[in-house]
Design an enzyme around this catalytic site. Structure first.
Site, mmCIF file in Angstrom:
data_model
loop_
_atom_site.group_PDB
_atom_site.id
_atom_site.type_symbol
_atom_site.label_atom_id
_atom_site.label_comp_id
_atom_site.label_asym_id
_atom_site.label_seq_id
_atom_site.Cartn_x
_atom_site.Cartn_y
_atom_site.Cartn_z
ATOM 1 N N ASN A 130 35.283 92.411 -16.334
ATOM 2 C CA ASN A 130 34.590 93.124 -15.271
ATOM 3 C C ASN A 130 35.064 94.565 -15.122
ATOM 4 O O ASN A 130 34.258 95.455 -14.829
ATOM 5 C CB ASN A 130 34.779 92.382 -13.951
ATOM 6 N N ASP A 131 36.349 94.816 -15.300
ATOM 7 C CA ASP A 131 36.879 96.162 -15.124
ATOM 8 C C ASP A 131 36.310 97.104 -16.172
ATOM 9 O O ASP A 131 35.825 98.207 -15.865
ATOM 10 C CB ASP A 131 38.408 96.124 -15.204
#
Length: 712
Positions: free
Chosen positions: A449-450
């Site tokens: 996600n990052d």
């Protein structure tokens, strides 16, 4: 060998393309998302709004810029503009021929030791590489004879034991003065019995630690169904890719013979035959730790009398899992621990060194090595997607004309890195179309996600064809990231709902890193990205995430940084996120965060924080010698919090301008990246460059200025 149907991730999910109904499309159009995707300017005009500087009222309506942010004159902006231009030029010079960025990613020097152990275990003839790895190990030894977890840190017992043993395997002997100093440090700090479980496991592979003292990881766990309380998909992906091969190794219990001169008996405080390997006597009776300790004792009885046929099937299932999870690059999970453990497990299962799977894996492992003079450093992984996304953002916000072609080429490259196949994330998030981005060149099973949020921020810096593949890639990426939101409103790094705290009590996990819960910094990156793409507090996902961030704020106003050191990193990330989605600068959470940042500013105007801030001593939070990357984070946090016109922001910008070298670069020896708090840290060699450029550009666009030749 083709894995059976029931083991294939690709066949276990039911993802389908996601389409927007007419009503949703109209809502997106009204909020400006579609126009953002289709017509976003290649570069923001100077003085324009950006995700890190906009403040707004609830509901997404942005207030007028405060009167306290006057536009500086061209003369006053000279020093700042020069610093940005020089930094951007230096960043452009770091670009790789393929149009991307990927800097040296430095990890624990103990990786060099583990590579030496790996070569002996595998029977690899790598005399030159081993000698080079050993020389670098010796060059990093501290005066007290130890080796640290990170540059500038104190000696670490487990790293020192592994380094001592590796040097013996590399040909150094106990009489060597450097090994004598290491032995004294080890014995003074409790000897082998005081090391972490992983170190004991490595020693057991060479007969240097009794397997009776190793917590059980039964291979039969491969039979546990996904709906059960205990199965491998309840572990974080990094723990899973480590645990599956560990089950093979600990169940097979291989032992590679070493000579008497290579043994480490001298590192024990007692004779090995007299050691009591029982564990957990100090655990409360009614505790998960005591429960798992008792289970471990039962498992050890079972391991002495296993059921042969089920055990053979379990080994075969683990073998299939390992074969299926090898990426096209030859890696497992894109990280060093998973790669070496998987290779050692397959070797133990009988795979020869010339088998294509092993050859590809070994080449990938050694492809992570960096030669430095007559030595080498084993990197834990590569970081091209992460580095490229931030470099694109820095250059685009800098606004230098020379960077336009480079940004366009890098944006093209980033589009090509999108993962289009299901991975382990789909076990707990099925029926979702793949669309995330990984950290590495190839890590198809584990996009995160990052990185996905950072890439989607970066892709907004380039032109997109509204009806073409680029808009479709963005749509897939946004849908995938949204689908990964946890029930608590936050985002974890890699997967959903991998946050049951009881698994951190499993005996073989003394580093407490089995889980992947929501974190403030990853959640903040996603929220900032959604805000940059037109979403605000009226979006349900954003509203839930902001509520999570409010709950995650520390009592002193800061936010914990899971993937960067530490509270400065977390606080910067959250302040940028809140500003991006319209939380006003006057909001109490914002004011408390900004006040905390200002209270931690060093006397020289910069910001700094050491890895020691992950200890229980809160006085270490936000304290340390000023560094370029952390000063940039602090400055961006102040700007996002509406304090661009304050003396604190001016002093931070002045520190960055004055600390810049004549070639546009900055010097930074500090380790400001985090792998696992308290256990593994990272030094990103481009943090010192793209974060200062980005921070100074945002400060400039918010109306800030510095005076040439002054340091506050």
């Amino acid at each position: 060998m083709r894995p059976p149907k029931e083991l294939s991730i690709a066949r276990s999910v039911c993802y389908r393309p996601l389409s927007l109904p007419d009503g949703a499309a109209k809502t997106m159009a009204a909020s400006g998302v579609l126009s953002l995707l289709n017509t976003r300017a290649f570069f923001r005009p100077r003085g324009g709004a950006h995700a890190g500087a906009v403040t707004g009222a609830p509901g997404g309506a942005a207030p007028a810029r405060p009167a306290s942010r006057p536009r500086p004159s061209r003369r006053r902006r000279g020093a700042l503009a020069d610093a940005i231009a020089r930094g951007a030029g230096r960043l452009l010079a770091e670009r790789r021929p393929g149009g991307w960025w990927c800097a040296f990613l430095e990890g624990d020097i103990g990786l060099n030791a583990e590579y030496i152990l790996f070569c002996r275990f595998m029977g690899l003839e790598r005399r030159r590489r081993v000698a080079m790895a050993a020389r670098t190990l010796l060059s990093r030894q501290l005066a007290d004879g130890s080796w640290p977890l990170y540059g500038g840190g104190p000696g670490n017992l487990s790293t020192t034991v592994e380094s001592y043993f590796a040097l013996k395997l590399a040909g150094y002997r106990a009489g060597d003065e450097r090994l004598e100093r290491a032995r004294e440090f080890i014995r003074a700090h409790g000897g082998v019995m005081a090391t972490r479980v992983l170190t004991k496991i490595y020693l057991s592979y060479f007969g240097q630690f009794d397997s009776a003292g190793i917590p059980s990881v039964p291979i039969e766990m491969m039979f546990m169904p996904r709906f059960s309380a205990f199965n491998i998909y309840e572990f974080a992906c990094w723990a899973r890719t480590y645990t599956v091969p560990l089950m093979v190794l600990n169940s097979k219990r291989p032992v590679v013979a070493v000579s008497d001169a290579e043994s480490v008996d001298e590192l024990y405080l007692e004779t090995r035959g007299s050691i009591d390997y029982s564990r957990g006597r100090d655990a409360p009776i009614l505790s998960w730790r005591n429960f798992f300790t008792q289970v471990d004792r039962l498992l050890k009885v079972f391991e002495r009398h296993p059921l042969e046929f089920p055990r053979r099937l379990a080994f075969k299932r683990a073998e299939y899992w390992l074969l299926e999870h090898q990426d096209l690059s030859g890696e497992w999970g894109g990280i060093f621990p998973a790669i070496i453990n998987s290779l050692m497990a397959l070797r133990t299962l009988g795979y020869p060194l010339d088998h294509p799977v092993l050859e590809k894996g070994i080449a990938a492992l050694e492809g992570l090595q960096v030669v430095q003079g007559d030595g080498l450093v084993q990197q834990p992984c590569h970081s091209p997607v992460w580095d490229t996304a931030w470099a694109v953002m820095a250059l685009a916000e800098a606004g230098c004309e020379d960077g336009r072609p480079a940004v366009a080429e890098a944006v093209d490259w980033l589009y090509g890195q999108q993962v289009r196949r299901p991975g382990d994330w789909s076990v707990k998030n099925p029926c979702v179309e793949p669309g995330g981005w990984p950290f590495q060149f190839r890590n198809d099973f584990y996009p995160d996600n990052d990185d996905s949020a950072a890439v989607l921020l970066a892709l907004g810096q380039g032109p997109m064809d509204a009806g073409g593949a680029r808009a479709e890639a963005v749509r897939r990426g946004l849908a995938w990231v949204r689908s990964m939101q946890n029930d608590d409103g936050g985002w974890a790094a890699f997967e959903k709902h991998v946050d049951n705290e009881i698994y951190n009590e499993i005996p073989f996990n003394d580093c407490k890193n089995m889980l992947d819960p929501s974190t403030a910094d990853v959640t903040a990156r996603v929220v900032e990205m959604l805000g940059a793409r037109g979403e605000g507090l009226d979006d349900p996902a954003v509203a839930r995430a902001v509520d999570y961030l409010r709950r995650a704020q520390e009592a002193d106003g800061s936010w914990f940084g899971r993937w960067g050191v530490n509270y400065v990193y977390g606080t910067w990330s959250v302040l940028c996120a809140l500003a991006s989605v319209g939380v006003p600068a006057e909001d109490p959470a914002v004011r408390r965060g900004v006040a905390w940042l200002a209270s931690r500013q060093d006397e020289d105007g910069g910001f700094g924080e050491t890895c020691e801030s992950y200890t229980t001593d809160r006085n270490r939070a936000g304290r340390g010698q000023s560094t370029p990357s952390q000063t940039a984070w602090g400055l961006m946090g102040l700007v996002a919090g509406g304090d661009a016109a304050t003396e604190a922001a001016r002093r931070a910008a002045a520190w960055l301008v004055e600390a810049q070298r004549s070639d546009g670069d900055w010097d930074e020896d500090a380790w400001t990246g985090t792998g696992f708090p308290g256990a593994f840290y990272l030094r990103y060699h481009l943090y010192r460059l793209y974060f200062p450029v980005l921070a100074l550009a945002r400060y400039r666009d918010a109306g800030g200025a510095v005076r040439r030749g002054r340091r506050a």
